[in-house]
Design a protein around this motif. Structure first.
Motif, PDB file in Angstrom:
ATOM      1  N   UNK A   1     -78.831  20.112 -29.115  1.00 35.94           N
ATOM      2  CA  UNK A   1     -78.452  19.220 -30.210  1.00 35.94           C
ATOM      3  C   UNK A   1     -79.703  18.690 -30.914  1.00 35.94           C
ATOM      4  N   UNK A   2     -80.691  18.279 -30.141  1.00 36.82           N
ATOM      5  CA  UNK A   2     -81.944  17.779 -30.727  1.00 36.82           C
ATOM      6  C   UNK A   2     -82.593  18.876 -31.565  1.00 36.82           C
ATOM      7  N   UNK A   3     -82.635  20.079 -31.026  1.00 34.04           N
ATOM      8  CA  UNK A   3     -83.231  21.222 -31.727  1.00 34.04           C
ATOM      9  C   UNK A   3     -82.571  21.450 -33.085  1.00 34.04           C
TER      10      UNK A   3
ATOM     11  N   UNK B   1     -88.658  12.995 -34.931  1.00 33.10           N
ATOM     12  CA  UNK B   1     -87.417  12.335 -35.326  1.00 33.10           C
ATOM     13  C   UNK B   1     -86.196  13.229 -35.158  1.00 33.10           C
ATOM     14  N   UNK B   2     -86.376  14.378 -34.527  1.00 33.53           N
ATOM     15  CA  UNK B   2     -85.200  15.157 -34.138  1.00 33.53           C
ATOM     16  C   UNK B   2     -84.437  14.267 -33.160  1.00 33.53           C
ATOM     17  N   UNK B   3     -83.112  14.334 -33.191  1.00 33.92           N
ATOM     18  CA  UNK B   3     -82.372  13.336 -32.414  1.00 33.92           C
ATOM     19  C   UNK B   3     -81.046  13.853 -31.884  1.00 33.92           C
ATOM     20  N   UNK B   4     -80.458  13.004 -31.066  1.00 21.93           N
ATOM     21  CA  UNK B   4     -79.150  13.253 -30.480  1.00 21.93           C
ATOM     22  C   UNK B   4     -78.415  11.920 -30.460  1.00 21.93           C
ATOM     23  N   UNK B   5     -77.127  11.952 -30.744  1.00 24.72           N
ATOM     24  CA  UNK B   5     -76.335  10.715 -30.740  1.00 24.72           C
ATOM     25  C   UNK B   5     -75.651  10.567 -29.385  1.00 24.72           C
ATOM     26  N   UNK B   6     -76.124   9.595 -28.615  1.00 25.80           N
ATOM     27  CA  UNK B   6     -75.566   9.321 -27.291  1.00 25.80           C
ATOM     28  C   UNK B   6     -74.326   8.435 -27.454  1.00 25.80           C
TER      29      UNK B   6
ATOM     30  N   UNK C   1     -73.143   6.020 -25.703  1.00 28.40           N
ATOM     31  CA  UNK C   1     -73.342   4.595 -25.397  1.00 28.40           C
ATOM     32  C   UNK C   1     -74.614   4.024 -26.016  1.00 28.40           C
ATOM     33  N   UNK C   2     -75.646   4.846 -26.171  1.00 29.46           N
ATOM     34  CA  UNK C   2     -76.950   4.360 -26.612  1.00 29.46           C
ATOM     35  C   UNK C   2     -77.243   4.612 -28.084  1.00 29.46           C
ATOM     36  N   UNK C   3     -76.363   5.290 -28.795  1.00 34.38           N
ATOM     37  CA  UNK C   3     -76.578   5.567 -30.213  1.00 34.38           C
ATOM     38  C   UNK C   3     -77.590   6.678 -30.424  1.00 34.38           C
ATOM     39  N   UNK C   4     -78.198   6.698 -31.602  1.00 25.97           N
ATOM     40  CA  UNK C   4     -79.162   7.746 -31.947  1.00 25.97           C
ATOM     41  C   UNK C   4     -80.436   7.607 -31.129  1.00 25.97           C
ATOM     42  N   UNK C   5     -80.802   8.699 -30.453  1.00 28.75           N
ATOM     43  CA  UNK C   5     -82.031   8.741 -29.666  1.00 28.75           C
ATOM     44  C   UNK C   5     -82.939   9.808 -30.250  1.00 28.75           C
ATOM     45  N   UNK C   6     -84.137   9.392 -30.701  1.00 29.87           N
ATOM     46  CA  UNK C   6     -85.087  10.378 -31.216  1.00 29.87           C
ATOM     47  C   UNK C   6     -85.669  11.175 -30.054  1.00 29.87           C
ATOM     48  N   UNK C   7     -86.589  12.067 -30.349  1.00 28.81           N
ATOM     49  CA  UNK C   7     -87.132  12.961 -29.325  1.00 28.81           C
ATOM     50  C   UNK C   7     -87.669  12.189 -28.116  1.00 28.81           C
ATOM     51  N   UNK C   8     -88.442  11.150 -28.359  1.00 30.83           N
ATOM     52  CA  UNK C   8     -89.022  10.366 -27.261  1.00 30.83           C
ATOM     53  C   UNK C   8     -87.936   9.654 -26.456  1.00 30.83           C
ATOM     54  N   UNK C   9     -87.005   9.023 -27.133  1.00 29.29           N
ATOM     55  CA  UNK C   9     -85.923   8.313 -26.440  1.00 29.29           C
ATOM     56  C   UNK C   9     -84.983   9.280 -25.729  1.00 29.29           C
ATOM     57  N   UNK C  10     -84.787  10.450 -26.313  1.00 31.59           N
ATOM     58  CA  UNK C  10     -83.962  11.458 -25.657  1.00 31.59           C
ATOM     59  C   UNK C  10     -84.613  11.900 -24.355  1.00 31.59           C
ATOM     60  N   UNK C  11     -85.915  12.089 -24.366  1.00 34.41           N
ATOM     61  CA  UNK C  11     -86.617  12.472 -23.135  1.00 34.41           C
ATOM     62  C   UNK C  11     -86.469  11.371 -22.090  1.00 34.41           C
ATOM     63  N   UNK C  12     -86.560  10.114 -22.512  1.00 31.51           N
ATOM     64  CA  UNK C  12     -86.337   8.993 -21.595  1.00 31.51           C
ATOM     65  C   UNK C  12     -84.956   9.120 -20.949  1.00 31.51           C
ATOM     66  N   UNK C  13     -83.932   9.383 -21.782  1.00 29.53           N
ATOM     67  CA  UNK C  13     -82.581   9.503 -21.253  1.00 29.53           C
ATOM     68  C   UNK C  13     -82.443  10.702 -20.317  1.00 29.53           C
ATOM     69  N   UNK C  14     -83.020  11.844 -20.679  1.00 23.40           N
ATOM     70  CA  UNK C  14     -82.911  13.033 -19.830  1.00 23.40           C
ATOM     71  C   UNK C  14     -83.531  12.794 -18.457  1.00 23.40           C
TER      72      UNK C  14
END
Length: 152
Positions: free
Chosen positions: A47-49, A115-120, A122-135
Motif C-alpha cells: 500500500x505504501x509503495x 511521504x508515501x503512506x498507508x491509512x491505518x 486506528x492511527x490514521x495516515x502513517x507516512x513511511x517513517x510512522x509506518x515503519x514504527x507500526x510494522x
C-alpha cells in the motif's frame, strides 16, 4: 526497539515450530502468528509503495500517541482486517515463500518517498517513517505471542 529485519529473523527462526499451539496463550498456532505478521508487513508495504505521496496529510491521533507512549499493543484489543488473515493451509514452505516476498518488498522500501503512506484503521495516515514504527510494533507484538507459545 529492534529493527524490523531483526524481528523478521526471529520470526524466521520459529518456522520449525509452526504447528505448535498453547491455548493458554492463543487459540492460533505459531505458524498463524508468523504468517499474519508477514502478510501484514507485505500488504502494508505494498500500500505504501502504491500510495500517492502528494496526498499524504498528517493529523494528530490520540490512539497513536497512547500506543507510542505505552510502547506495545495490548493483547486481544484489536481485530485484524481480512486481507492479513492467514488461510488454513500454513506449511513451512508457505511461510518461507511469505518470508521471501517480505524481504523483496522491504528491499524496495528504501526507494519509497518519505511521504508515501498507508491509512491505518486506528492511527490514521502513517507516512513511511510512522509506518515503519507500526510494522516494528506489530511484528514485535506477534513475536512475543510466538515466544510465549513456544516457551510455556
Amino acid at each position: 526497539m529492534q529493527n524490523l529485519q531483526n524481528l523478521i529473523s526471529h520470526l524466521e527462526s520459529k518456522i520449525p515450530f509452526y504447528e505448535k499451539t498453547n491455548s493458554s496463550v492463543s487459540s492460533s498456532t505459531v505458524g498463524w502468528q508468523i504468517e499474519h505478521s508477514l502478510k501484514t508487513i507485505y500488504q502494508i508495504a505494498s500500500v505504501v509503495k502504491n500510495s500517492n505521496p502528494q496526498e499524504y496529510q498528517w493529523k494528530f491521533n490520540k490512539s497513536k500517541l497512547f500506543i507510542s507512549i505505552l510502547g506495545f499493543i495490548p493483547r486481544g484489543k484489536a481485530k485484524a482486517p481480512k486481507v492479513v488473515l492467514p488461510d488454513e493451509n500454513i506449511s513451512e514452505e508457505s511461510l518461507i515463500n511469505s518470508l521471501q516476498n517480505v524481504n523483496a518488498i522491504l528491499e524496495e522500501w528504501k526507494s519509497f518517498d518519505n511521504n508515501a503512506y498507508f491509512k491505518h484503521p486506528y492511527f490514521g495516515n502513517l507516512n513511511k517513517k510512522s509506518t515503519m514504527w507500526f510494522l516494528k510494533l506489530h511484528t514485535n507484538h506477534h513475536l512475543k505471542i510466538v515466544n510465549d507459545i513456544c516457551n510455556k
